[in-house]
Design a protein around this motif. Structure first.
Motif, mmCIF file in Angstrom:
data_model
loop_
_atom_site.group_PDB
_atom_site.id
_atom_site.type_symbol
_atom_site.label_atom_id
_atom_site.label_comp_id
_atom_site.label_asym_id
_atom_site.label_seq_id
_atom_site.Cartn_x
_atom_site.Cartn_y
_atom_site.Cartn_z
ATOM 1 N N THR A 13 -35.375 64.145 36.450
ATOM 2 C CA THR A 13 -36.496 63.654 35.649
ATOM 3 C C THR A 13 -37.247 62.577 36.417
ATOM 4 O O THR A 13 -36.641 61.688 37.030
ATOM 5 C CB THR A 13 -35.990 63.087 34.310
ATOM 6 O OG1 THR A 13 -35.360 64.138 33.582
ATOM 7 C CG2 THR A 13 -37.136 62.515 33.482
ATOM 8 N N ILE A 15 -34.256 54.689 30.058
ATOM 9 C CA ILE A 15 -33.673 56.025 30.214
ATOM 10 C C ILE A 15 -33.297 56.526 28.829
ATOM 11 O O ILE A 15 -32.410 55.972 28.168
ATOM 12 C CB ILE A 15 -32.429 56.001 31.131
ATOM 13 C CG1 ILE A 15 -32.752 55.327 32.468
ATOM 14 C CG2 ILE A 15 -31.903 57.409 31.333
ATOM 15 C CD1 ILE A 15 -33.813 56.017 33.278
ATOM 16 N N THR A 49 -31.401 62.332 29.052
ATOM 17 C CA THR A 49 -32.264 62.527 30.230
ATOM 18 C C THR A 49 -31.517 63.336 31.285
ATOM 19 O O THR A 49 -30.338 63.101 31.553
ATOM 20 C CB THR A 49 -32.689 61.168 30.808
ATOM 21 O OG1 THR A 49 -33.477 60.478 29.843
ATOM 22 C CG2 THR A 49 -33.513 61.357 32.073
#
Length: 393
Positions: free
Chosen positions: A269, A261, A265
């Motif tokens: 997503t 990650i 982020t």
């Protein structure tokens, strides 16, 4: 008394242009293939029993599930022919009396004459009609992949039986393909004595397999805290994938994935691992998709690249001035905010202390401080009311 038995007793029977009609074959002595045995049903099986038996065996021997082997394709063809005959009352009646050769227009007596019926494939019954009415001729096939007794191909029969069922779990989302594996089994040559019926070459004729689309992906959700989305993280997730084996059974394997990650982020997503999900040939393997979701934070809220925090202040503080220390963002730093007065729409921005911007390395959004002004529930005291009014002028 059956139609054919009456004909045998009739003196005119021997003069029939197709030769003497013999008495029906007895069960167990019937010439040709045993369609009841092929489907694995008793001779008194009703339509529901026939359909259930056909479904089970057709799925077992479907060419697409057996790497298009010739043996499975031939068995699939036989199952279609057996089902086609036994589910048609007229064909089944003829078959029960005279066996497969009766459907082909060949007398059950091996010494009987060869059929000379005209060019439709199959022999018309004596007198030109089937018992119960109607002029009946039965078409039939050789061992190839063409139409069976009734003019339908094995795949047409399969599709009609499974028309209302979803077979994606066995054949992938694209469903079953065409009879690709049966294309090379050769065409039907001309059938001698059938009134000049020409060869029915089936090789490559409409046998190309339909394109198989990719199956639905395996979806997993990653619930992450705002701190994890700010700093970045690696999540270890164990997933299960099912892989169809050549024997038609699905094997389940467990795999641990390390999902990175990136800092900043955003919720929603999607992180995709192509071709690492379930695999049901001939369809391609499914993708594995991880979707990021943000867990609620007790004091902070994300708005794009900014992080929002809200301070509650009394009306007196809002009017006389606010000074608060210990305002903490996601980076752990503490900040002090101070204003002479604030309103419900007041915003204080602390630049560069929000979320990282993934597309702009080194850049961050802002930490935004907003205010929730608490108004008194009542102002019954006239003196307090005058004080508030003066402050607002």
């Amino acid at each position: 008394v059956p139609f054919w038995t009456r004909l045998e007793a009739s003196p005119a029977a021997s003069a029939h242009p197709h030769g003497t009609i013999k008495r029906a074959a007895q069960p167990g002595t019937m010439p040709g293939r045993d369609f009841y045995a092929i489907l694995g049903v008793p001779r008194n099986a009703n339509e529901a029993m026939l359909k259930k038996a056909y479904k089970k065996k057709a799925l077992q021997f479907h060419p697409d599930r057996n790497n298009n082997s010739e043996e499975a394709s031939a068995k699939f063809q036989e199952l279609g022919e057996a089902y086609e005959v036994l589910t048609d009352p007229q064909k089944r009646a003829v078959y029960d009396q005279f066996g497969e050769e009766g459907l082909r227009g060949v007398p059950a007596d091996p010494d009987g004459p060869s059929p000379g019926g005209g060019g439709g494939g199959g022999m018309p019954f004596p007198g030109g009609s089937f018992p119960g009415g109607g002029n009946v001729r039965f078409q039939f096939s050789s061992a190839g992949g063409g139409p069976g007794f009734g003019g339908r191909s094995p795949m047409d029969i399969f599709r009609s039986v499974f028309a209302d069922e979803d077979l994606s779990s066995l054949f992938g989302n694209g469903g079953m393909g065409g009879l690709g594996g049966m294309a090379g089994m050769g065409g039907m040559g001309g059938m001698g004595g059938m009134g000049g019926m020409g060869g029915m070459g089936m090789s490559g004729a409409g046998a190309a397999a339909a394109p198989v689309s990719a199956p639905a992906p395996l979806n997993h959700t990653l619930n992450l805290s705002l701190e994890e989305l700010y700093a970045g993280a690696t999540k270890r997730v164990r997933i299960s994938r099912r892989i169809m084996q050549p024997n038609g059974q699905a094997a389940t394997t467990s795999v641990e994935k390390s999902v990175p990650i990136a800092p900043g982020t955003k919720s929603g997503t999607r992180i995709v691992y192509p071709g690492e999900g379930d695999h049901r040939p001939p369809a391609p393997p499914a993708d594995v998709v991880f979707t990021v979701r943000e867990r609620p934070h007790p004091t902070l809220r994300r708005d794009g690249d900014d992080v929002i925090t809200t301070l509650s202040v009394t009306l007196a503080e809002a009017l006389s001035g606010v000074r608060r220390a210990g305002i903490r963002g996601l980076d752990g730093r503490e900040h002090v905010v101070e204003r002479d007065y604030v309103t419900p729409t007041t915003e204080i921005r602390i630049r560069g202390h929000g979320m990282p911007k993934p597309k702009q390395p080194g850049q961050r959004g802002d930490l935004v401080v907003r205010f929730d002004v608490e108004f008194p529930a009542t102002l019954n005291d006239p003196e307090r009311r005058r004080t508030v009014l003066q402050a607002l002028r």
